[in-house]
Design a protein around this motif. Sequence first.
Motif, PDB file in Angstrom:
ATOM      1  N   SER A 195       0.876  -1.179   0.000  1.00  0.00           N
ATOM      2  CA  SER A 195       0.000   0.000   0.000  1.00  0.00           C
ATOM      3  C   SER A 195       0.910   1.225   0.000  1.00  0.00           C
ATOM      4  CB  SER A 195      -0.893   0.012   1.243  1.00  0.00           C
ATOM      5  OG  SER A 195      -1.779   1.112   1.150  1.00  0.00           O
ATOM      6  N   LEU A 196       0.802   2.034  -1.045  1.00  0.00           N
ATOM      7  CA  LEU A 196       1.722   3.178  -1.197  1.00  0.00           C
ATOM      8  C   LEU A 196       0.937   4.480  -1.074  1.00  0.00           C
ATOM      9  CD1 LEU A 196       4.750   3.630  -1.738  1.00  0.00           C
ATOM     10  CD2 LEU A 196       4.223   3.744  -4.187  1.00  0.00           C
ATOM     11  N   ASP A 197       1.290   5.257  -0.066  1.00  0.00           N
ATOM     12  CA  ASP A 197       0.587   6.529   0.146  1.00  0.00           C
ATOM     13  C   ASP A 197       0.981   7.551  -0.925  1.00  0.00           C
ATOM     14  OD1 ASP A 197       0.763   6.281   3.783  1.00  0.00           O
ATOM     15  OD2 ASP A 197      -0.761   5.635   2.329  1.00  0.00           O
ATOM     16  N   THR A 198       0.222   8.653  -0.927  1.00  0.00           N
ATOM     17  CA  THR A 198       0.517   9.707  -1.910  1.00  0.00           C
ATOM     18  C   THR A 198       1.931  10.248  -1.686  1.00  0.00           C
ATOM     19  OG1 THR A 198      -0.316  11.358  -0.384  1.00  0.00           O
ATOM     20  CG2 THR A 198      -1.904  10.441  -1.956  1.00  0.00           C
ATOM     21  N   HIS A 199       2.600  10.544  -2.810  1.00  0.00           N
ATOM     22  CA  HIS A 199       3.948  11.137  -2.773  1.00  0.00           C
ATOM     23  C   HIS A 199       4.944  10.261  -2.019  1.00  0.00           C
ATOM     24  CE1 HIS A 199       2.144  15.392  -3.578  1.00  0.00           C
ATOM     25  NE2 HIS A 199       1.838  14.482  -4.493  1.00  0.00           N
ATOM     26  N   CYS A 200       4.757   8.928  -2.173  1.00  0.00           N
ATOM     27  CA  CYS A 200       5.734   8.004  -1.570  1.00  0.00           C
ATOM     28  C   CYS A 200       6.348   7.156  -2.678  1.00  0.00           C
ATOM     29  CB  CYS A 200       5.042   7.099  -0.563  1.00  0.00           C
ATOM     30  SG  CYS A 200       4.574   7.958   0.946  1.00  0.00           S
ATOM     31  N   ILE A 201       7.502   6.547  -2.365  1.00  0.00           N
ATOM     32  CA  ILE A 201       8.114   5.627  -3.326  1.00  0.00           C
ATOM     33  C   ILE A 201       8.417   4.320  -2.631  1.00  0.00           C
ATOM     34  CG2 ILE A 201       9.116   7.312  -4.906  1.00  0.00           C
ATOM     35  CD1 ILE A 201      11.781   6.938  -3.568  1.00  0.00           C
ATOM     36  N   PHE A 202       8.395   3.259  -3.426  1.00  0.00           N
ATOM     37  CA  PHE A 202       8.667   1.893  -2.956  1.00  0.00           C
ATOM     38  C   PHE A 202       9.713   1.293  -3.893  1.00  0.00           C
ATOM     39  CE2 PHE A 202       7.820  -2.467  -1.700  1.00  0.00           C
ATOM     40  CZ  PHE A 202       8.057  -3.180  -2.859  1.00  0.00           C
ATOM     41  N   SER A 203      10.716   0.641  -3.332  1.00  0.00           N
ATOM     42  CA  SER A 203      11.735   0.002  -4.184  1.00  0.00           C
ATOM     43  C   SER A 203      11.910  -1.456  -3.806  1.00  0.00           C
ATOM     44  CB  SER A 203      13.085   0.714  -4.044  1.00  0.00           C
ATOM     45  OG  SER A 203      13.008   2.012  -4.613  1.00  0.00           O
ATOM     46  N   LEU A 204      11.967  -2.316  -4.818  1.00  0.00           N
ATOM     47  CA  LEU A 204      12.253  -3.752  -4.667  1.00  0.00           C
ATOM     48  C   LEU A 204      13.596  -4.000  -5.344  1.00  0.00           C
ATOM     49  CD1 LEU A 204      11.477  -6.824  -4.260  1.00  0.00           C
ATOM     50  CD2 LEU A 204      10.415  -6.678  -6.527  1.00  0.00           C
ATOM     51  N   THR A 205      14.592  -4.400  -4.539  1.00  0.00           N
ATOM     52  CA  THR A 205      15.947  -4.569  -5.080  1.00  0.00           C
ATOM     53  C   THR A 205      16.378  -6.030  -5.036  1.00  0.00           C
ATOM     54  OG1 THR A 205      16.533  -2.326  -4.351  1.00  0.00           O
ATOM     55  CG2 THR A 205      18.355  -3.816  -4.874  1.00  0.00           C
ATOM     56  N   GLN A 206      16.802  -6.544  -6.186  1.00  0.00           N
ATOM     57  CA  GLN A 206      17.333  -7.914  -6.298  1.00  0.00           C
ATOM     58  C   GLN A 206      18.827  -7.825  -6.578  1.00  0.00           C
ATOM     59  OE1 GLN A 206      16.087 -11.658  -9.088  1.00  0.00           O
ATOM     60  NE2 GLN A 206      16.557  -9.800 -10.182  1.00  0.00           N
ATOM     61  N   THR A 207      19.611  -8.596  -5.845  1.00  0.00           N
ATOM     62  CA  THR A 207      21.052  -8.663  -6.095  1.00  0.00           C
ATOM     63  C   THR A 207      21.423 -10.097  -6.445  1.00  0.00           C
ATOM     64  OG1 THR A 207      21.477  -6.850  -4.532  1.00  0.00           O
ATOM     65  CG2 THR A 207      23.356  -8.259  -5.121  1.00  0.00           C
ATOM     66  N   LEU A 208      21.864 -10.288  -7.676  1.00  0.00           N
ATOM     67  CA  LEU A 208      22.316 -11.610  -8.133  1.00  0.00           C
ATOM     68  C   LEU A 208      23.845 -11.598  -8.134  1.00  0.00           C
ATOM     69  CD1 LEU A 208      19.832 -12.047 -11.143  1.00  0.00           C
ATOM     70  CD2 LEU A 208      19.655 -13.092  -8.865  1.00  0.00           C
ATOM     71  N   THR A 209      24.434 -12.578  -7.452  1.00  0.00           N
ATOM     72  CA  THR A 209      25.886 -12.579  -7.290  1.00  0.00           C
ATOM     73  C   THR A 209      26.474 -13.917  -7.739  1.00  0.00           C
ATOM     74  OG1 THR A 209      25.605 -11.164  -5.343  1.00  0.00           O
ATOM     75  CG2 THR A 209      27.772 -12.211  -5.625  1.00  0.00           C
ATOM     76  N   ILE A 210      27.557 -13.838  -8.492  1.00  0.00           N
ATOM     77  CA  ILE A 210      28.279 -15.043  -8.917  1.00  0.00           C
ATOM     78  C   ILE A 210      29.479 -15.196  -7.986  1.00  0.00           C
ATOM     79  CG2 ILE A 210      29.504 -16.169 -10.809  1.00  0.00           C
ATOM     80  CD1 ILE A 210      26.494 -15.678 -11.356  1.00  0.00           C
ATOM     81  N   PRO A 211      29.576 -16.328  -7.295  1.00  0.00           N
ATOM     82  CA  PRO A 211      30.702 -16.481  -6.369  1.00  0.00           C
ATOM     83  C   PRO A 211      32.036 -16.445  -7.126  1.00  0.00           C
ATOM     84  CG  PRO A 211      29.442 -18.531  -6.539  1.00  0.00           C
ATOM     85  CD  PRO A 211      28.727 -17.522  -7.370  1.00  0.00           C
ATOM     86  N   VAL A 212      33.018 -15.766  -6.549  1.00  0.00           N
ATOM     87  CA  VAL A 212      34.313 -15.683  -7.243  1.00  0.00           C
ATOM     88  C   VAL A 212      35.113 -16.961  -6.973  1.00  0.00           C
ATOM     89  CG1 VAL A 212      34.504 -13.193  -7.320  1.00  0.00           C
ATOM     90  CG2 VAL A 212      35.165 -14.385  -5.232  1.00  0.00           C
TER      91      VAL A 212
END
Length: 333
Positions: free
Chosen positions: A316-333
């Motif tokens: 639920s996102l109120d007025t003048h708000c932002i929502f971020s969904l961040t995915q980090t895919l990592t390859i093991p060294v």
Amino acid sequence: MFGECGIAASEHSTIPTVTLRSTDGRHSCSIFTYGATILSWICNGEERLFVSKEAILNGTKAVRGGIPLVFPQFGQPNPAMAQHGFARNLVWEHVGSTADEHEVSTLLRCKATPDTLTLWPQDFCLLFRVSLSATSLVTEFTVANIQSNESFQFQCLQHTYLQIPHITTTSMQGLQGRSYIDKMRDAQQFLEEDTTILVDKETDRVYLPANDTSSSSTVNVLDTSTECTLVSSHASCRTSNSLTSSAIEILQGDISVLNVLGVLSSTHENNAGTKDVDVVVWNPWIAKAKALVDLNDDGYFWFVCVEPGCVSSPVSLDTHCIFSLTQTLTIPV
Ligand code: TA6
């Protein structure tokens, strides 16, 4: 500089593709601006994402593979709207890119259109930031509620198709201790008790957020024949308020990438921390693979979907708000 960003016509469509490429040529990422769908992520010279050989790549259908973006619905709770929403079927605009000695990033934007407003009468601005480094791909999906009169609810998810050597020699770790909704067992809820999960039938599960210390929010995908981790997937989300009117003008207007990144960081930085998200695990297996016209019959051998999102309960996102969904895919060294 680590690398650079370019934009050019796509192989199968006049809709352009944005490409990030490291200077040494060993790492790259291609983003089809149809749906802002990542079609390729090459890390250390190896393709890490699966795209079906039968995928429709002319901008007329959501891509079977890569990382399609799901918004504002997951599945089809609103039957009048396409399955998984409209974000993956819209042409996004390339805003610009940045680079430093460690990574190269690009930013795409999608604003509400008359068609989306008819389907879903909410004024929004979507941003998708993709960052490529020598060991990872970070994909940040942001939703801005730019209207001043009402909040809105949505589901969102990054529908990531991970390339694997073979489904029968692939396992997943990191989901133990999380509850999950099993769509193959009448959407009943279960507790994941296994530290290692194998896929040997159609699998379609929504793992709920790992909201206690007994479970992690990182899923490791392993090759059981070598016990090596192929890729690690970590995800989180955060909601921030206080979008000023000038920030909204920047998001909506003729924007520069640095202006937008400035809005994102200033809006997010002075707000609460990140939260855990759902993870959907999907493989269609034999029958469903045969039923999908844009997947060859044995296509299910070569991928497992590990899809971070907020789907079990809408955001639920109120007025003048932002929502971020961040995915980090990592390859093991
Ligand atoms: O993420 C799993 C899922 O919801 C499955 O139920 C299956 O429908 C898959 O998405 C693919 O959906 P699509 O609309 O891309 O064919």
